[in-house]
Motif scaffolding. Sequence first.
Motif, mmCIF file in Angstrom:
data_model
loop_
_atom_site.group_PDB
_atom_site.id
_atom_site.type_symbol
_atom_site.label_atom_id
_atom_site.label_comp_id
_atom_site.label_asym_id
_atom_site.label_seq_id
_atom_site.Cartn_x
_atom_site.Cartn_y
_atom_site.Cartn_z
ATOM 1 N N GLY A 69 0.819 -1.202 0.000
ATOM 2 C CA GLY A 69 0.000 0.000 0.000
ATOM 3 C C GLY A 69 0.851 1.250 0.000
ATOM 4 N N GLN A 70 0.216 2.365 -0.378
ATOM 5 C CA GLN A 70 0.910 3.645 -0.413
ATOM 6 C C GLN A 70 0.823 4.311 0.958
ATOM 7 O OE1 GLN A 70 -0.621 6.300 -3.357
ATOM 8 N NE2 GLN A 70 0.915 7.905 -2.972
ATOM 9 N N VAL A 71 1.969 4.825 1.421
ATOM 10 C CA VAL A 71 2.033 5.462 2.733
ATOM 11 C C VAL A 71 1.353 6.821 2.681
ATOM 12 C CG1 VAL A 71 3.553 6.291 4.550
ATOM 13 C CG2 VAL A 71 4.155 4.224 3.262
ATOM 14 N N ASP A 72 0.439 7.023 3.599
ATOM 15 C CA ASP A 72 -0.254 8.304 3.730
ATOM 16 C C ASP A 72 0.019 8.817 5.136
ATOM 17 O OD1 ASP A 72 -1.966 10.476 3.930
ATOM 18 O OD2 ASP A 72 -3.553 9.529 2.745
ATOM 19 N N HIS A 73 0.950 9.770 5.245
ATOM 20 C CA HIS A 73 1.370 10.246 6.568
ATOM 21 C C HIS A 73 0.245 10.943 7.323
ATOM 22 C CE1 HIS A 73 5.565 9.172 5.915
ATOM 23 N NE2 HIS A 73 5.457 9.670 4.671
ATOM 24 N N ALA A 74 -0.648 11.616 6.628
ATOM 25 C CA ALA A 74 -1.758 12.292 7.308
ATOM 26 C C ALA A 74 -2.658 11.271 8.006
ATOM 27 C CB ALA A 74 -2.551 13.130 6.301
ATOM 28 N N VAL A 75 -2.959 10.172 7.298
ATOM 29 C CA VAL A 75 -3.800 9.122 7.893
ATOM 30 C C VAL A 75 -3.070 8.441 9.041
ATOM 31 C CG1 VAL A 75 -4.982 6.937 7.439
ATOM 32 C CG2 VAL A 75 -5.027 8.761 5.724
ATOM 33 N N LEU A 76 -1.763 8.211 8.879
ATOM 34 C CA LEU A 76 -0.997 7.573 9.947
ATOM 35 C C LEU A 76 -0.953 8.435 11.204
ATOM 36 C CD1 LEU A 76 1.990 6.048 7.922
ATOM 37 C CD2 LEU A 76 0.016 4.859 8.889
ATOM 38 N N ARG A 77 -0.833 9.753 11.016
ATOM 39 C CA ARG A 77 -0.843 10.652 12.188
ATOM 40 C C ARG A 77 -2.194 10.590 12.905
ATOM 41 N NH1 ARG A 77 2.380 14.062 8.801
ATOM 42 N NH2 ARG A 77 0.482 15.081 8.023
ATOM 43 N N GLN A 78 -3.269 10.524 12.134
ATOM 44 C CA GLN A 78 -4.593 10.429 12.752
ATOM 45 C C GLN A 78 -4.762 9.107 13.508
ATOM 46 O OE1 GLN A 78 -7.533 11.085 9.742
ATOM 47 N NE2 GLN A 78 -6.936 13.213 9.359
ATOM 48 N N LEU A 79 -4.243 8.028 12.919
ATOM 49 C CA LEU A 79 -4.305 6.733 13.610
ATOM 50 C C LEU A 79 -3.464 6.741 14.875
ATOM 51 C CD1 LEU A 79 -4.128 4.209 10.617
ATOM 52 C CD2 LEU A 79 -6.094 4.736 12.057
ATOM 53 N N HIS A 80 -2.307 7.381 14.812
ATOM 54 C CA HIS A 80 -1.459 7.467 16.000
ATOM 55 C C HIS A 80 -2.151 8.269 17.107
ATOM 56 C CE1 HIS A 80 2.210 7.493 18.332
ATOM 57 N NE2 HIS A 80 2.111 8.824 18.451
ATOM 58 N N ALA A 81 -2.790 9.364 16.737
ATOM 59 C CA ALA A 81 -3.519 10.167 17.724
ATOM 60 C C ALA A 81 -4.693 9.376 18.305
ATOM 61 C CB ALA A 81 -4.010 11.467 17.079
ATOM 62 N N LEU A 82 -5.338 8.551 17.464
ATOM 63 C CA LEU A 82 -6.476 7.744 17.941
ATOM 64 C C LEU A 82 -6.031 6.673 18.924
ATOM 65 C CD1 LEU A 82 -9.499 7.104 17.677
ATOM 66 C CD2 LEU A 82 -8.927 5.593 15.771
ATOM 67 N N THR A 83 -4.903 6.028 18.600
ATOM 68 C CA THR A 83 -4.412 4.992 19.508
ATOM 69 C C THR A 83 -3.914 5.570 20.825
ATOM 70 O OG1 THR A 83 -2.264 5.101 18.395
ATOM 71 C CG2 THR A 83 -3.814 3.412 17.655
ATOM 72 N N LEU A 106 -5.379 7.754 22.460
ATOM 73 C CA LEU A 106 -6.552 7.956 23.318
ATOM 74 C C LEU A 106 -6.971 6.688 24.043
ATOM 75 C CD1 LEU A 106 -8.776 10.139 20.943
ATOM 76 C CD2 LEU A 106 -7.338 10.922 22.829
ATOM 77 N N LEU A 107 -6.520 5.540 23.561
ATOM 78 C CA LEU A 107 -6.885 4.279 24.195
ATOM 79 C C LEU A 107 -6.103 4.092 25.488
ATOM 80 C CD1 LEU A 107 -6.902 1.951 21.040
ATOM 81 C CD2 LEU A 107 -8.852 3.069 22.142
ATOM 82 N N PRO A 108 -6.737 3.516 26.508
ATOM 83 C CA PRO A 108 -6.035 3.311 27.786
ATOM 84 C C PRO A 108 -4.948 2.247 27.644
ATOM 85 C CG PRO A 108 -8.199 2.267 27.826
ATOM 86 C CD PRO A 108 -8.140 3.066 26.561
ATOM 87 N N THR A 109 -3.794 2.530 28.181
ATOM 88 C CA THR A 109 -2.674 1.581 28.136
ATOM 89 C C THR A 109 -2.708 0.747 29.410
ATOM 90 O OG1 THR A 109 -1.271 3.281 29.115
ATOM 91 C CG2 THR A 109 -1.246 3.082 26.733
ATOM 92 N N ILE A 110 -3.221 -0.453 29.301
ATOM 93 C CA ILE A 110 -3.413 -1.309 30.478
ATOM 94 C C ILE A 110 -2.511 -2.538 30.439
ATOM 95 C CG2 ILE A 110 -5.811 -0.584 30.803
ATOM 96 C CD1 ILE A 110 -6.713 -3.093 29.393
ATOM 97 N N GLU A 111 -1.602 -2.593 29.504
ATOM 98 C CA GLU A 111 -0.723 -3.746 29.407
ATOM 99 C C GLU A 111 0.722 -3.398 29.757
ATOM 100 O OE1 GLU A 111 -1.583 -6.780 28.984
ATOM 101 O OE2 GLU A 111 -3.704 -6.340 28.673
#
Length: 308
Positions: free
Chosen positions: A235-249, A251-256
Amino acid sequence: MGSKLHENTVLEKEGGGAIQIDLHPLVVINISDHHTHVKVSHGGGASRVIGALLGVQDGRNVEVTNSFELTYDLVDNAIIIDYAKLRKKIDMFKKVFPTNDFLGWYSTGSSVLPSDIEVHKQFLEFNESPIYLLLDPVMAGSSTSRDLPITVFESELHMVSDQPTLLFAKVNYKIQTGEAERIGVDHVAHITPSGTAEGSQLASHLMTVHSAVKMLNVRVKILLTFLQQIKSGQGQVDHAVLRQLHALTDLLPTIETPEFRDDLFREYNDVLLVTYLAGITKSTSTVNDLVDKFNLTFERHTRRRGFI
């Protein structure tokens, strides 16, 4: 307040009785279900059902919250309640609902029968003044009636022909519902003969939640496929989408993480320690009370021996 005797069994009183009865919808649904089940099992023929009423009583205020079915035998056309099963059922309900007591009994029929008084007397062992709820299935099936086909009675002792006689007296009641009961009643009221619940608020809410979860699952799978394609080089790398995914992750609680586990175990051990200390404190207090009683008893015994 005027009163008159109706069919030698029911005492008609103006204004109803002094007792205040709050009836929950769950009881009405249980009785209707009991009647329908017995009617279907007997091939559609009319069959009388009898059950017990449970709830809370505070003086003359009675709140009927639950009910259960009762079994009985016919001996010379007289109804004999199975006391053993009744006691067992009451004990089982008391374990789950400690505040609930036996309040009375219910039955189905168009009117009060003279034999109902004899059945009513059998419940005096469990409640000195039980109530009697009568549900009329014929009136329930009528499309012209707008009132609930339910009549509630209390028992009163009156002198009839110079003889003390137990009679039924009609009392007023009102429907008392909670939020959970209102949702359940609305759901049951909209169930069609096919088994679907068209128009039910609960069904529509659950369908909305189901659709939202289903859509979320589809979109998460799309993102996962996108990341797997980028990782494999397809697939083609889309940095804008990757930044949004990084920001979304983020927000998830780190419980591990090890830090989270250390904090969790530390708090868990603290709670256990407080529980153990409370148990030790209670045991110490019990031992102190026992020692004080022993010393008091020993002191009294010594004084008696001194007097002798």
